[in-house]
Design a protein around this motif. Structure first.
Motif, PDB file in Angstrom:
ATOM      1  N   GLU A  50      47.762  38.928  40.262  1.00  0.00           N
ATOM      2  CA  GLU A  50      46.724  38.803  39.237  1.00  0.00           C
ATOM      3  C   GLU A  50      45.360  38.510  39.854  1.00  0.00           C
ATOM      4  OE1 GLU A  50      49.474  37.179  35.518  1.00  0.00           O
ATOM      5  OE2 GLU A  50      48.530  35.732  36.880  1.00  0.00           O
ATOM      6  N   ILE A  51      45.336  37.705  40.919  1.00  0.00           N
ATOM      7  CA  ILE A  51      44.073  37.431  41.609  1.00  0.00           C
ATOM      8  C   ILE A  51      43.470  38.724  42.137  1.00  0.00           C
ATOM      9  CG2 ILE A  51      43.076  36.334  43.667  1.00  0.00           C
ATOM     10  CD1 ILE A  51      45.108  34.026  43.197  1.00  0.00           C
ATOM     11  N   LYS A  52      44.305  39.565  42.724  1.00  0.00           N
ATOM     12  CA  LYS A  52      43.814  40.854  43.236  1.00  0.00           C
ATOM     13  C   LYS A  52      43.283  41.731  42.119  1.00  0.00           C
ATOM     14  CE  LYS A  52      46.859  40.925  47.288  1.00  0.00           C
ATOM     15  NZ  LYS A  52      48.058  41.537  47.918  1.00  0.00           N
ATOM     16  N   GLU A  53      43.975  41.727  40.985  1.00  0.00           N
ATOM     17  CA  GLU A  53      43.515  42.524  39.841  1.00  0.00           C
ATOM     18  C   GLU A  53      42.156  42.031  39.353  1.00  0.00           C
ATOM     19  OE1 GLU A  53      44.644  45.177  38.444  1.00  0.00           O
ATOM     20  OE2 GLU A  53      46.742  45.362  39.042  1.00  0.00           O
ATOM     21  N   MET A  54      42.000  40.720  39.230  1.00  0.00           N
ATOM     22  CA  MET A  54      40.725  40.178  38.749  1.00  0.00           C
ATOM     23  C   MET A  54      39.607  40.406  39.760  1.00  0.00           C
ATOM     24  SD  MET A  54      41.806  36.658  36.745  1.00  0.00           S
ATOM     25  CE  MET A  54      43.254  36.234  37.699  1.00  0.00           C
ATOM     26  N   MET A  55      39.902  40.221  41.044  1.00  0.00           N
ATOM     27  CA  MET A  55      38.889  40.490  42.058  1.00  0.00           C
ATOM     28  C   MET A  55      38.493  41.960  42.040  1.00  0.00           C
ATOM     29  SD  MET A  55      40.348  38.126  45.201  1.00  0.00           S
ATOM     30  CE  MET A  55      39.551  39.150  46.426  1.00  0.00           C
ATOM     31  N   GLY A  93      38.582  43.961  39.536  1.00  0.00           N
ATOM     32  CA  GLY A  93      37.761  44.199  38.359  1.00  0.00           C
ATOM     33  C   GLY A  93      36.321  43.761  38.549  1.00  0.00           C
ATOM     34  N   MET A  94      36.098  42.796  39.456  1.00  0.00           N
ATOM     35  CA  MET A  94      34.744  42.335  39.752  1.00  0.00           C
ATOM     36  C   MET A  94      34.082  43.149  40.857  1.00  0.00           C
ATOM     37  SD  MET A  94      35.006  38.180  39.498  1.00  0.00           S
ATOM     38  CE  MET A  94      36.590  37.928  40.276  1.00  0.00           C
ATOM     39  N   GLY A  95      34.841  44.082  41.450  1.00  0.00           N
ATOM     40  CA  GLY A  95      34.305  44.856  42.564  1.00  0.00           C
ATOM     41  C   GLY A  95      34.268  44.069  43.850  1.00  0.00           C
ATOM     42  N   ILE A  96      35.155  43.095  43.975  1.00  0.00           N
ATOM     43  CA  ILE A  96      35.225  42.223  45.155  1.00  0.00           C
ATOM     44  C   ILE A  96      36.569  42.436  45.834  1.00  0.00           C
ATOM     45  CG2 ILE A  96      35.389  39.810  45.903  1.00  0.00           C
ATOM     46  CD1 ILE A  96      33.399  39.108  43.699  1.00  0.00           C
ATOM     47  N   ASN A  97      36.581  42.575  47.144  1.00  0.00           N
ATOM     48  CA  ASN A  97      37.842  42.888  47.827  1.00  0.00           C
ATOM     49  C   ASN A  97      38.318  41.811  48.795  1.00  0.00           C
ATOM     50  OD1 ASN A  97      36.044  43.166  49.912  1.00  0.00           O
ATOM     51  ND2 ASN A  97      36.540  45.301  50.375  1.00  0.00           N
ATOM     52  N   SER A  98      37.709  40.605  48.739  1.00  0.00           N
ATOM     53  CA  SER A  98      38.184  39.538  49.621  1.00  0.00           C
ATOM     54  C   SER A  98      37.855  38.169  49.029  1.00  0.00           C
ATOM     55  CB  SER A  98      37.548  39.642  51.019  1.00  0.00           C
ATOM     56  OG  SER A  98      36.176  39.289  50.975  1.00  0.00           O
ATOM     57  N   ILE A  99      38.681  37.197  49.367  1.00  0.00           N
ATOM     58  CA  ILE A  99      38.438  35.824  48.930  1.00  0.00           C
ATOM     59  C   ILE A  99      37.106  35.325  49.467  1.00  0.00           C
ATOM     60  CG2 ILE A  99      39.214  33.439  49.232  1.00  0.00           C
ATOM     61  CD1 ILE A  99      40.841  34.923  47.165  1.00  0.00           C
ATOM     62  N   GLU A 100      36.778  35.689  50.697  1.00  0.00           N
ATOM     63  CA  GLU A 100      35.531  35.239  51.310  1.00  0.00           C
ATOM     64  C   GLU A 100      34.320  35.715  50.511  1.00  0.00           C
ATOM     65  OE1 GLU A 100      33.187  33.064  53.759  1.00  0.00           O
ATOM     66  OE2 GLU A 100      35.369  33.070  53.695  1.00  0.00           O
ATOM     67  N   ALA A 101      34.390  36.945  49.969  1.00  0.00           N
ATOM     68  CA  ALA A 101      33.279  37.467  49.178  1.00  0.00           C
ATOM     69  C   ALA A 101      33.206  36.820  47.798  1.00  0.00           C
ATOM     70  CB  ALA A 101      33.412  38.981  49.033  1.00  0.00           C
TER      71      ALA A 101
END
Length: 496
Positions: free
Chosen positions: A453-458, A460-468
């Motif tokens: 789910e975290i990957k799906e939400m990221m 959806g925000m156009g973000i591909n890493s936790i650091e970003a």
């Protein structure tokens, strides 16, 4: 005094199998041979729901007692009941788990932004998506050799495959089987679990690479072998459920194994003092941080755990300058095995506000990369994790959610030692109800689902890493919040 709950039994469905009697540690159910029927004592019921879940004919249900005192907005039924209890006993009220009062839950008043056209979403099924994160100091010194290869100073750190760890729960407050579930799940997930302040059972030293060893004011179970075993050391200065006070594990929970692990006599109360008696300033804390680093050959990161209180940003700034590698902040909704009810329900501040204040302060002082920030205190879902990271956290601790995955029904009676689900108990007949083979897989399933789910939400925000995502508050919007709350959180209102 009236019982809090009523046990309702359908006589047409009840087959007198006595499963409810065998399963209830609170002795609510009993078979009466003279009447040839099952009877119930609602006064001792804590609404753990085990009898309801295991009744083969669905003959039972538990509901709140409708027999209340006259309605009064100022003097609630609970308030009056607590006065009667204290008038009778003269004792301090004790409660378990997190704060149940209707204070604002800021996670539910924060929404996530999403990409549409100009910054297109990312499909996590088809494109790389990184939820791995690292906890520890971020090196600022980078040099390059003649071939252009970068070199940087590498400090001790924790590597997490998911930005979620299992928070501190001591052996004693929870069962050995529960600890085994946490340890095995942490190993499989590529993350960490925390021993809590009760030391580490010798059977779990093999999970040392995924273990955070806690050092609390009581120093229970702390010795060099313990520190050497873990991947990191955590100094517990405070706890969200009971800021400003120490811990207390009743003597009835100090069994032979707990006694050996904690290095205290069997059957004696384990009392942690409120302060560390060698820490009364940031300078004193720094001494312990460096002592632990020295004791572990400077190979392990040191975490300092503090409770979320009104001046938490200033405290965190001092902790960052003490030499700690990671700061853990615990909010006032955090769970506990036992705490004075008045402390649990009235002391501390929400983790959302504390996190935002800490992240802003460390950034303003230019030391944000000197320390990682981990937050806990009622992280209930993957959405809470994403919002926490966007507010500035590097990762999250979960505890109550993990226990619920193991079967906890939040009956808030952990302090009695009669957990019907085999989690917050040391009674052998109850402990065996939690099967580690099943329990650890449920924890793995929970965190794996959250990771998806975290990957799906990221995405959806156009973000591909936790650091970003970390500290990216542009991706958050508030609803139903005052301007002061928005200012502290550092986010805009929805529509702006």
């Amino acid at each position: 005094m009236n019982p809090l709950f009523e046990v309702i039994r359908d006589p047409d469905r009840c087959i007198k199998c006595r499963v409810c009697e065998r399963q209830c540690a609170n002795e609510v159910h009993k078979y009466d041979p003279d009447l040839d029927k099952m009877i119930s004592d609602s006064m001792t019921c804590v609404d753990c729901q085990r009898c309801v879940c295991l009744c083969p004919t669905h003959a039972l249900k538990i509901r709140p007692n409708e027999n209340q005192f006259r309605p009064n907005s100022n003097w609630s039924h609970q308030t009056m009941d607590e006065i009667y209890k204290q008038a009778e006993s003269g004792g301090v009220l004790l409660s378990a788990m997190g704060n149940p009062k209707e204070y604002p839950v800021y996670w539910d008043k924060i929404l996530l932004n999403a990409s549409q056209v100009t910054n297109p979403p990312i499909d996590p099924l088809r494109e790389p998506m990184e939820t791995k994160t690292f906890l520890g100091k971020k090196s600022q010194k980078i040099s390059y050799d003649a071939n252009g290869k970068a070199h940087y100073e590498k400090t001790p750190y924790l590597e997490l495959d998911v930005p979620i760890m299992f928070s501190a729960m001591s052996f004693g407050s929870i069962s050995k089987n529960a600890h085994e579930c946490l340890a095995r799940a942490a190993e499989e997930l590529g993350t960490y679990y925390n021993t809590g302040e009760g030391g580490l059972h010798e059977d779990f030293y093999k999970y040392g690479k995924n273990t955070i060893c806690q050092v609390a004011s009581g120093r229970f179970g702390v010795f060099k072998g313990y520190l050497d075993t873990g991947a990191a050391v955590e100094i517990k200065m405070g706890q969200g459920a009971k800021p400003g006070i120490g811990g207390h594990l009743p003597g009835m929970k100090i069994t032979d194994e707990v006694s050996k692990t904690r290095m205290i006599p069997k059957g004696t109360d384990a009392i942690s003092p409120a302060p560390h008696h060698d820490i009364y300033s940031i300078e004193d804390l720094r001494q312990l941080v460096y002592s632990l680093k020295e004791a572990t050959n400077w190979e392990k990161p040191v975490i300092v755990k503090i409770a979320a209180v009104h001046n938490v940003a200033a405290i965190a700034s001092g902790v960052a300058r003490s030499g700690a590698d990671i700061i853990a902040i615990d909010g006032f909704r955090g769970g506990t095995g036992a705490a004075p009810t008045r402390i649990r329900d009235n002391v501390g501040i929400p983790i959302e506000l504390a996190l935002a204040a800490v992240d802003s302060r460390l950034r303003d002082e230019g030391i944000r990369d000197e320390v990682s920030v981990v937050v806990g205190g009622s992280i209930r879902s993957s959405a809470d994790v994403v919002k926490a990271i966007a507010l500035g956290a590097d990762a999250c601790y979960i505890a109550s959610a993990a226990l619920m995955a193991l079967g906890c029904h939040l009956c808030r009676s952990c302090n009695t030692g009669k957990c019907n689900w085999g989690i917050a108990t040391q009674r052998p007949d109850l402990v065996k109800r939690l099967n580690p083979e099943i329990g650890y897989k449920r924890l793995v399933n929970l965190v794996t689902a959250w990771d998806h789910e975290i990957k799906e939400m990221m995405g959806g925000m156009g973000i591909n890493s936790i650091e970003a995502l970390r500290g990216n508050r542009l991706m958050l919007r508030g609803v139903g919040l005052s301007q002061k709350e928005l200012d502290i959180l550092g986010i805009q209102h929805a529509g702006e």
